[in-house]
Design an enzyme around this catalytic site. Structure first.
Site, PDB file in Angstrom:
ATOM      1  N   ASP A  90      35.936  46.978  45.482  1.00 32.46           N
ATOM      2  CA  ASP A  90      35.149  45.812  45.066  1.00 32.46           C
ATOM      3  C   ASP A  90      34.458  45.157  46.258  1.00 32.46           C
ATOM      4  OD1 ASP A  90      38.052  45.339  45.430  1.00 32.46           O
ATOM      5  OD2 ASP A  90      37.455  43.238  45.413  1.00 32.46           O
ATOM      6  N   ARG A 133      35.498  32.844  42.322  1.00 30.91           N
ATOM      7  CA  ARG A 133      35.177  31.598  43.033  1.00 30.91           C
ATOM      8  C   ARG A 133      33.729  31.611  43.497  1.00 30.91           C
ATOM      9  NH1 ARG A 133      37.693  33.159  48.930  1.00 30.91           N
ATOM     10  NH2 ARG A 133      37.618  35.372  48.489  1.00 30.91           N
ATOM     11  N   ARG A 192      28.630  46.347  43.385  1.00 26.23           N
ATOM     12  CA  ARG A 192      29.648  47.009  44.194  1.00 26.23           C
ATOM     13  C   ARG A 192      30.098  48.288  43.510  1.00 26.23           C
ATOM     14  NH1 ARG A 192      32.438  41.822  45.549  1.00 26.23           N
ATOM     15  NH2 ARG A 192      30.911  40.312  44.871  1.00 26.23           N
ATOM     16  N   GLY A 196      39.292  28.647  42.453  1.00 25.79           N
ATOM     17  CA  GLY A 196      37.841  28.824  42.559  1.00 25.79           C
ATOM     18  C   GLY A 196      37.237  28.154  43.784  1.00 25.79           C
TER      19      GLY A 196
HETATM   20  P1  AMP Z   1      38.422  38.988  47.893  1.00 26.43           P
HETATM   21  O1  AMP Z   1      39.719  39.011  48.643  1.00 26.43           O
HETATM   22  O2  AMP Z   1      37.487  37.953  48.406  1.00 26.43           O
HETATM   23  O3  AMP Z   1      37.788  40.333  47.786  1.00 26.43           O
HETATM   24  O4  AMP Z   1      38.779  38.523  46.408  1.00 26.43           O
HETATM   25  C1  AMP Z   1      39.487  39.304  45.509  1.00 26.43           C
HETATM   26  C2  AMP Z   1      39.454  38.666  44.130  1.00 26.43           C
HETATM   27  O5  AMP Z   1      40.171  37.420  44.122  1.00 26.43           O
HETATM   28  C3  AMP Z   1      38.065  38.340  43.623  1.00 26.43           C
HETATM   29  O6  AMP Z   1      38.043  38.591  42.239  1.00 26.43           O
HETATM   30  C4  AMP Z   1      37.924  36.863  43.915  1.00 26.43           C
HETATM   31  O7  AMP Z   1      36.985  36.238  43.083  1.00 26.43           O
HETATM   32  C5  AMP Z   1      39.334  36.363  43.644  1.00 26.43           C
HETATM   33  N1  AMP Z   1      39.651  35.112  44.373  1.00 26.43           N
HETATM   34  C6  AMP Z   1      39.867  34.974  45.688  1.00 26.43           C
HETATM   35  N2  AMP Z   1      40.112  33.680  45.994  1.00 26.43           N
HETATM   36  C7  AMP Z   1      40.033  32.963  44.849  1.00 26.43           C
HETATM   37  C8  AMP Z   1      40.187  31.591  44.511  1.00 26.43           C
HETATM   38  N3  AMP Z   1      40.455  30.665  45.423  1.00 26.43           N
HETATM   39  N4  AMP Z   1      40.050  31.247  43.209  1.00 26.43           N
HETATM   40  C9  AMP Z   1      39.774  32.173  42.276  1.00 26.43           C
HETATM   41  N5  AMP Z   1      39.618  33.474  42.524  1.00 26.43           N
HETATM   42  C10 AMP Z   1      39.740  33.887  43.798  1.00 26.43           C
HETATM   43 MG    MG Z   2      35.725  40.549  47.460  1.00 26.30          MG
END
Ligand code: AMP
Ligand code: MG
Length: 471
Positions: free
Chosen positions: A246, A87, A177, A120
């Site tokens: 990550d 996203r 990362r 996204g």
């Molecule tokens: P995070 O929890 O921010 O570390 O995200 C973990 C993974 O989920 C990453 O690859 C993000 O890009 C993906 N992600 C989180 N929210 C969304 C969303 N609304 N749409 C698409 N991918 C997402």
């Molecule tokens: Mg993240």
């Protein structure tokens, strides 16, 4: 803002061109003027309305060339070979007045090849939260990604209902990362790992270039930054909440403000995140998790280096490095201006006292300042007399000591209940709480008499018990 694309030197497998979605009716919620000035955004020659358009997805000026990055990562200890910017879109890099390079990234601007099932997008809540908390961290002196803009899209985002959508503009030393290394390592792409490691040295740790084994030197530098970073978090009562590999920045910045929180009352094993059922990322576990994440980075670098022992040495030194950094921060917070045997004990006993009495972590340090030469009965029990003896032995002037302590003990932190209130306000189209919080958090160590209540701990009915991932 002169936009560059230095990341193009990185292996192609790591980045894919994307087109952010333009918002229906973009409206600027917040703009970080000092940061915009440092990054020379005005050189883009765009007015406020155009700014809202650009920093919510477009149409974009020609010099921007958005890409999504690939990465892998251990999430709660489980390896996921493909994560990536699901996203987010990197627009390019801006070089600031002093020549430092920063990634400019949109978050919430639509789907990418890494979105998997996600939309996204982002709703207003996580955008307001990341804006407030990341900028507060910066003002508290903690290395962190920063907030350039928050723009409402005028569109609805569907979560447990329909919520106003928003896009966040994140500024970071880079978005590389531990998980970026893991993405290549999991595929056995050794030449690409060499290119990535060399790029990280070039961009973040140029001193490592001249070392006997530059990948060991890179690893040591990353480990040192992590030790200092997590020590800083621990000294402030900050819980990251989702320390997946990550979300571990190679540049050593705090990144990914999802379920993060500052503690109100002190508890060593405090967890806020709604999805952290085992308490893996509990407050007190953070140093050990940082070391675990570094071990995952070492595994990747070992593929391109043959000095296993040196990596093990760096890893095994991590707890001492962390302890030293933590002790230094805590000494300063307690006004211990020199170092004495037994300081670690005094610090530990202070924390035990706070925990046993359910006291507010942040405000207790400020209250301790007022006890330096208080004559009445102790507020902090036996600890107080011991502490007063210890600081008294330094022979420093009381005012000087109070000033030194107040300069490292914030009065204002982005407390959960206030952040929630700011989000609720923003959802209702009312930005007063958000603005007020921004203004006190800009100067967190000084009094703001007109907004003094923003320093307060939550009343029982205001307490926030859980935080959520920023999706
Ligand atoms: P995070 O929890 O921010 O570390 O995200 C973990 C993974 O989920 C990453 O690859 C993000 O890009 C993906 N992600 C989180 N929210 C969304 C969303 N609304 N749409 C698409 N991918 C997402
Ligand atoms: Mg993240």
């Amino acid at each position: 803002m002169r936009i560059e694309h230095d990341y193009r030197r990185l292996p192609e497998v790591l980045h894919t061109a994307v087109t952010p979605d333009a918002a229906d009716a973009p409206e600027l919620l917040a703009w970080n003027e000092p940061l915009a000035e440092a990054l020379r955004v005005s050189e883009l020659g765009i007015d406020r309305r155009r700014c809202a358009e650009v920093f919510s997805g477009g149409p974009l000026p020609d010099e921007f060339d958005p890409v999504a990055f690939a990465y892998a990562g251990h999430q709660f200890g489980m390896f996921v070979p493909v994560l990536g910017d699901g996203r987010a879109a990197l627009l390019g890099e801006a070089v600031d007045e002093s020549g430092r390079r920063f990634d400019i990234q949109l978050k919430g601007s639509g789907r990418t090849p890494y979105s998997r099932g996600g939309d996204g997008r982002s709703w207003l809540g996580p955008v307001i939260r990341e804006y407030l908390v990341s900028e507060a961290m910066h003002r508290l002196g903690v290395p962190t990604t920063r907030a350039l803009a928050a723009v409402a899209t005028g569109e609805r985002v569907y979560r447990d209902g329909a919520w106003p959508g928003a896009v966040f503009t994140r500024v970071a030393a880079s978005h590389l990362r531990v998980g970026t290394f893991q993405f290549l390592a999991a595929r056995g792409l050794e030449a690409d790992l060499v290119a990535l490691a060399d790029y990280c040295i070039d961009r973040h740790y140029p001193d490592a270039a001249g070392a006997d084994d530059r990948y060991v030197a890179l690893f040591r530098a990353v480990a040192e930054r992590q030790a200092g970073l997590v020590a800083h978090w621990m000294s402030l009562g900050f819980i990251h909440g989702v320390m997946n590999t990550d979300n571990t920045s190679i540049a050593g910045e705090t990144i990914d403000y999802g379920p993060c929180a500052f503690m109100d009352e002190y508890r060593h094993d405090k967890v806020f995140s709604s999805i952290d059922h085992q308490g893996r990322y509990a407050f007190g576990n953070q140093p050990a998790i940082a070391q675990w994440n570094l071990a995952r980075l070492a595994e990747c670098l070992l593929m391109i280096s043959d000095t296993r022992d040196a990596f093990e040495t760096v890893l095994s030194e991590f707890p001492d490095r962390y302890e030293a950094a933590y002790l230094e921060r805590m000494r300063a917070k307690l006004g211990l201006l020199d170092s004495c045997a037994g300081d670690d004990r005094l610090i530990a006993d202070w924390l035990v006292y706070l925990e046993e009495h359910g006291l507010d972590y942040t405000l207790s340090f400020r209250e301790l300042v007022s006890r330096i030469d208080a004559a009445d009965t102790a507020v902090f029990g036996d600890f107080e007399a011991r502490w007063r003896r210890r600081v008294g032995d330094q022979g420093r002037d009381a005012n000087e000591l109070a000033a030194a302590m107040n300069a490292v003990n914030p009065l204002f932190i982005p407390r959960n209940h206030r952040v929630e209130e700011a989000i609720q306000g923003a959802v209702d189209g009312e930005l007063t709480v958000f603005e007020n919080l921004r203004s006190v958090l800009d100067e967190p160590f000084v009094e703001h008499p007109a907004l003094a209540e923003l320093a307060n701990a939550p009343e029982p009915q205001e307490r926030v018990l859980q935080t959520f991932c920023g999706t």
